[in-house]
Design an enzyme around this catalytic site. Sequence first.
Site, short mmCIF file in Angstrom:
data_model
loop_
_atom_site.label_atom_id
_atom_site.label_comp_id
_atom_site.label_asym_id
_atom_site.label_seq_id
_atom_site.Cartn_x
_atom_site.Cartn_y
_atom_site.Cartn_z
CG ASP A 1 -2.07 0.88 1.10
OD1 ASP A 1 -1.91 2.18 0.81
OD2 ASP A 1 -3.28 0.41 1.35
CB CYS B 1 -5.38 -0.49 -4.67
SG CYS B 1 -4.91 -1.28 -6.05
N PRO B 2 -8.07 1.45 -4.98
CG PRO B 2 -7.67 3.50 -4.59
CD PRO B 2 -7.25 2.45 -4.36
CB SER C 1 -10.54 -3.20 -6.43
OG SER C 1 -10.34 -3.36 -5.16
NE ARG C 2 -14.96 1.19 -9.12
CZ ARG C 2 -15.63 0.81 -8.21
NH1 ARG C 2 -15.92 -0.56 -7.89
NH2 ARG C 2 -16.49 1.25 -7.53
CD GLU D 1 -18.04 -3.63 -13.67
OE1 GLU D 1 -17.19 -4.44 -13.17
OE2 GLU D 1 -19.07 -2.97 -12.56
CG HIS E 1 -19.84 -4.23 -9.50
ND1 HIS E 1 -19.10 -3.40 -10.33
CD2 HIS E 1 -19.78 -3.96 -8.15
CE1 HIS E 1 -18.68 -2.27 -9.53
NE2 HIS E 1 -19.09 -2.82 -8.28
#
Length: 355
Positions: free
Chosen positions: A174, A205-206, A233-234, A263, A295
Amino acid sequence: MRVAVFSTRPYSMEFLKAANASFGHELVFLEAHLNEQSAPLACGFAAVCPFVNDQLDAPVLKKLRECEVRLIALRCAGHNHVDLAAAQELGLTVMHVPMYSPYAVAEHAVALIMALNRKLCRTYNRVRDGNFSLDGLMGFDMNGCVAGIIGTGRIGAIVARILQGFGLRLLVHDLHQNPAVLALGARYVELAELYAQADIISLHCPLTPATRHLIDEQALRQMRNGVMLINTSRGALVDTHAVIEALKSGKLGYLGLDVYEEEEELFFEDLSSQVIQDDVFARLLTFHNVIVTGHQAFFTRTAMENIARTTLQNIRDFEAGCAVVNVVSLEVRKRLTGRYLRPQEGERSTKHEGH
Ligand code: NAD
């Protein structure tokens, strides 16, 4: 306040209606996604309540303003999809739900790990077909394995705690060290060490400019053969083409995804009577060692109750002229981006030398 709730699904309506009993807003539920075509539906409403894949770019915001909308009350945490500069220029307030249940997402990540390891989807189908063969179903003891967790904020810290309970050793990465994670005995390391040693890698993490395609061909090359990768996450943290090649070569032994780069075209809809047009996604689904969920990691009763309550409270605060806490402004986003990209931290978080 009159609120147009876009992208309504039966579950969002259920929780918003129940929570609204103690708020008394006038909620009008619309199935339509918010986009340029549907924006005029917001005429006569002071607020709109969009979801994570609704369109909130400058042209849509302009149309909303023309309809005299004043508040965008997002019922999600993420605000990447909102053009905050345009919102500010148009005098629109944007609010979100920063936290609703980190446990929901962390527990889903662990569910993916367990299901992949013990091949629960394969065995479920086999047993229903009267096939009790164990060939191809062997798992591994998680006890004693190494977990690599990237991002040790709210969700990553809970994943760390759960996996420590299973007896895994924790290597984490991180920009900031989290004392709660250090207290678990986790060791903060550079990505190269995490990649080289982890049996299971989970992303928490973003999505920022520094983390887009964090997991690409070069990162995958540094990982152990047969490693398990989990992304709740993404989608764009992972280069999907690269992971498909790694699955084909056996470098990647297991892949669990709750999010996918493209997505928006797929998730949250029932497309079961249509032919999937996304060939990359379709290829992912052909691997027996891949599990994709749409999701849904956030989707627990607790999280839905919290999302509904906070969204309606945000609207009440705005109406009362005291909206501060959950307002997303350009300044807030800049501060976050600045934090993520602070030079020496950015270097440390960069996945490869010189990247
Ligand atoms: P958080 O802000 O509490 O934690 C994120 C952590 O990532 C922070 O500690 C931050 O320092 C770290 N980080 C930022 N940039 C980094 C980098 N370049 N390298 C390494 N670490 C970095 O966020 P959270 O609540 O734990 O959520 C994590 C992510 O989970 C969110 O960004 C969101 O994308 C995702 N999420 C998914 C769902 C779902 O349903 N699948 C739901 C909610 C959140």
